[in-house]
Design a protein around this motif. Structure first.
Motif, short mmCIF file in Angstrom:
data_model
loop_
_atom_site.label_atom_id
_atom_site.label_comp_id
_atom_site.label_asym_id
_atom_site.label_seq_id
_atom_site.Cartn_x
_atom_site.Cartn_y
_atom_site.Cartn_z
N UNK A 1 0.85 -1.18 0.00
CA UNK A 1 0.00 0.00 0.00
C UNK A 1 0.89 1.23 0.00
N UNK A 2 0.53 2.26 -0.79
CA UNK A 2 1.35 3.46 -0.85
C UNK A 2 0.48 4.71 -0.89
N UNK A 3 0.95 5.76 -0.24
CA UNK A 3 0.26 7.05 -0.27
C UNK A 3 0.30 7.60 -1.69
N UNK A 4 -0.66 8.44 -2.08
CA UNK A 4 -0.78 8.86 -3.48
C UNK A 4 0.50 9.45 -4.09
N UNK A 5 1.26 10.21 -3.33
CA UNK A 5 2.46 10.84 -3.88
C UNK A 5 3.75 10.18 -3.38
N UNK A 6 3.63 8.97 -2.88
CA UNK A 6 4.83 8.21 -2.52
C UNK A 6 5.58 7.81 -3.79
N UNK A 7 6.90 7.72 -3.69
CA UNK A 7 7.75 7.33 -4.83
C UNK A 7 8.07 5.85 -4.72
N UNK A 8 7.83 5.14 -5.80
CA UNK A 8 7.98 3.68 -5.80
C UNK A 8 8.75 3.26 -7.04
N UNK A 9 9.57 2.20 -6.89
CA UNK A 9 10.24 1.62 -8.06
C UNK A 9 11.75 1.75 -8.01
N UNK A 10 12.31 2.30 -9.08
CA UNK A 10 13.77 2.44 -9.24
C UNK A 10 14.46 1.08 -9.13
N UNK A 11 13.96 0.12 -9.88
CA UNK A 11 14.53 -1.23 -9.87
C UNK A 11 15.74 -1.23 -10.79
N UNK A 12 16.85 -0.82 -10.24
CA UNK A 12 18.09 -0.73 -10.99
C UNK A 12 19.26 -0.73 -10.03
N UNK A 13 20.47 -0.64 -10.56
CA UNK A 13 21.68 -0.67 -9.73
C UNK A 13 22.57 0.50 -10.14
N UNK A 14 23.10 1.20 -9.15
CA UNK A 14 23.94 2.38 -9.39
C UNK A 14 25.23 2.25 -8.60
N UNK A 15 26.34 2.64 -9.22
CA UNK A 15 27.63 2.72 -8.52
C UNK A 15 28.41 3.88 -9.10
N UNK A 16 29.09 4.63 -8.25
CA UNK A 16 29.91 5.75 -8.69
C UNK A 16 31.31 5.59 -8.10
N UNK A 17 32.32 5.73 -8.95
CA UNK A 17 33.70 5.61 -8.51
C UNK A 17 34.46 6.86 -8.96
N UNK A 18 34.68 7.84 -8.08
CA UNK A 18 35.48 9.00 -8.46
C UNK A 18 36.92 8.57 -8.75
N UNK A 19 37.55 9.25 -9.69
CA UNK A 19 38.90 8.87 -10.07
C UNK A 19 39.75 10.12 -10.28
N UNK A 20 40.89 10.19 -9.58
CA UNK A 20 41.76 11.37 -9.65
C UNK A 20 43.11 11.00 -10.26
N UNK A 21 43.16 9.90 -10.98
CA UNK A 21 44.44 9.43 -11.53
C UNK A 21 45.08 10.49 -12.43
N UNK A 22 44.31 11.07 -13.34
CA UNK A 22 44.88 12.05 -14.27
C UNK A 22 45.38 13.29 -13.56
N UNK A 23 44.66 13.71 -12.52
CA UNK A 23 45.10 14.87 -11.74
C UNK A 23 46.42 14.58 -11.04
#
Length: 333
Positions: free
Chosen positions: A178-200
């Motif tokens: 059950x969800x309230x009318x303006x609740x956010x649902x889903x985002x069935x995915x995978x995220x990863x972020x890797x900052x990289x400073x090698x060039x600097x």
């Protein structure tokens, strides 16, 4: 001037990395203190009385003496009748998730205690709020909810604000969402972020060696050189996690058209209902209040003993979540 600027930036980055390492060490110590048998206490509350007290507080202010006396007489008769019947019981849990799903330790304790006394067929209501986070943490949280279903209990998940990504990984285990009318649902995915400073670092003649044993160990790192092979391995790992995520959702919600809902999109509840990501529109407050007179509502909460390292970890997590929330408020209406 630019040389001084980049030197300052490198120092700032170094300080940031050191702070992250220190916070990580504190977090690891906190997690080690949250193993099986952690110190804490279980708080059990009968929620019916809370609802009745709130209503009585208003009645005392707005009812005249005659109406108040009549209600009190009815209430006395109701309580006497309740003693002579066995009410159905509804167990109420709450999960407010952060990036690390740190509340999973408390959830484990609550469910373990609940399974020792709950009877098959009784209902468990989980009031869930989470934008998702670490795969391992939310995977464990979903596994805890599976224990409820495996024991023959009926699981209802109520989403008042958000159940996205790892949050939806938990929600999809339920018999009913059950969800309230303006609740956010889903985002069935995978995220990863890797900052990289090698060039600097390379630009300023700073040499960093990243040594590994096994060609697939740490394909992308903060300071090591990026390679196409390493990037592809990283993407392959994300795809593998995504496949498992989709498999879990498909197992517990076979009515879904997975290709439509598993590409990382999120929806408001009314749209999610059309896609069958949820089963009903409504708030947790409304759902529980409708059952106050017919069922016994029992809230179960595990309160861990909070040591200094746990307090620091909680403060750091709250600061991070607050920053993310402020950022998301700039993006979402």
């Amino acid at each position: 001037m630019w040389s001084d600027y980049w030197l300052f930036l490198l120092k700032a980055l170094t300080v940031t990395v050191v702070i992250i390492v220190i916070i990580g060490a504190i977090a690891r110590n906190a997690r080690s203190g949250q193993s099986d048998g952690q110190k804490g206490r279980l708080v059990v509350r009968k929620l019916n009385e809370r609802f009745h007290r709130q209503a009585d507080a208003i009645r005392h202010q707005v009812f005249d003496k005659k109406a108040l006396k009549a209600h009190q007489k009815e209430e006395k008769a109701r309580k006497k009748a309740d003693k002579d019947k066995t009410s159905d019981r509804v167990w109420v849990l709450t999960f407010k998730g952060d990036i690390q799903a740190s509340q999973v330790s408390a959830l484990r304790e609550e469910i373990t205690a609940l399974l020792a006394v709950a009877k098959a067929g009784e209902e468990v209501v989980l009031v869930l709020e989470s934008p998702g986070g670490a795969v391992s943490g939310y995977g464990l949280a979903a596994s805890q909810l599976m224990r409820l279903r495996d024991a023959g209990l009926t699981l209802t998940v109520c989403v008042d604000k958000v159940a996205a990504s790892g949050g939806y990984m938990m929600a999809c285990i339920a018999d009913r969402i059950m969800a309230a009318p303006f609740a956010i649902v889903g985002s069935i995915g995978v995220l990863a972020q890797v900052p990289n400073v090698h060039n600097l670092l390379k630009k300023h003649d700073v040499d960093v060696e990243v040594l590994t044993a096994g060609k697939h160990k740490a394909p992308l790192t903060l300071m090591g050189e990026k390679t196409e092979a390493g990037r592809q391995k990283f993407v392959d790992d994300l795809e593998a996690i995504h496949r498992r995520f989709k498999g879990l959702v498909g197992r517990y919600r076979p009515q879904l058209e997975l290709d439509k809902v598993t590409e990382g999109d999120f929806w408001l509840a009314e749209d999610a209902l059309e896609l069958q990501l949820i089963d009903e529109i409504g708030t947790s407050d409304d759902y529980l209040q409708k059952q106050v007179n017919d069922k016994e509502l029992v809230g179960v909460t595990w309160k861990p003993q909070r040591h200094l390292n746990m307090k620091v970890r909680t403060a750091a997590s709250a600061a991070t979540d607050g920053f993310i929330n402020r950022l998301s408020q700039r993006i979402l209406p």
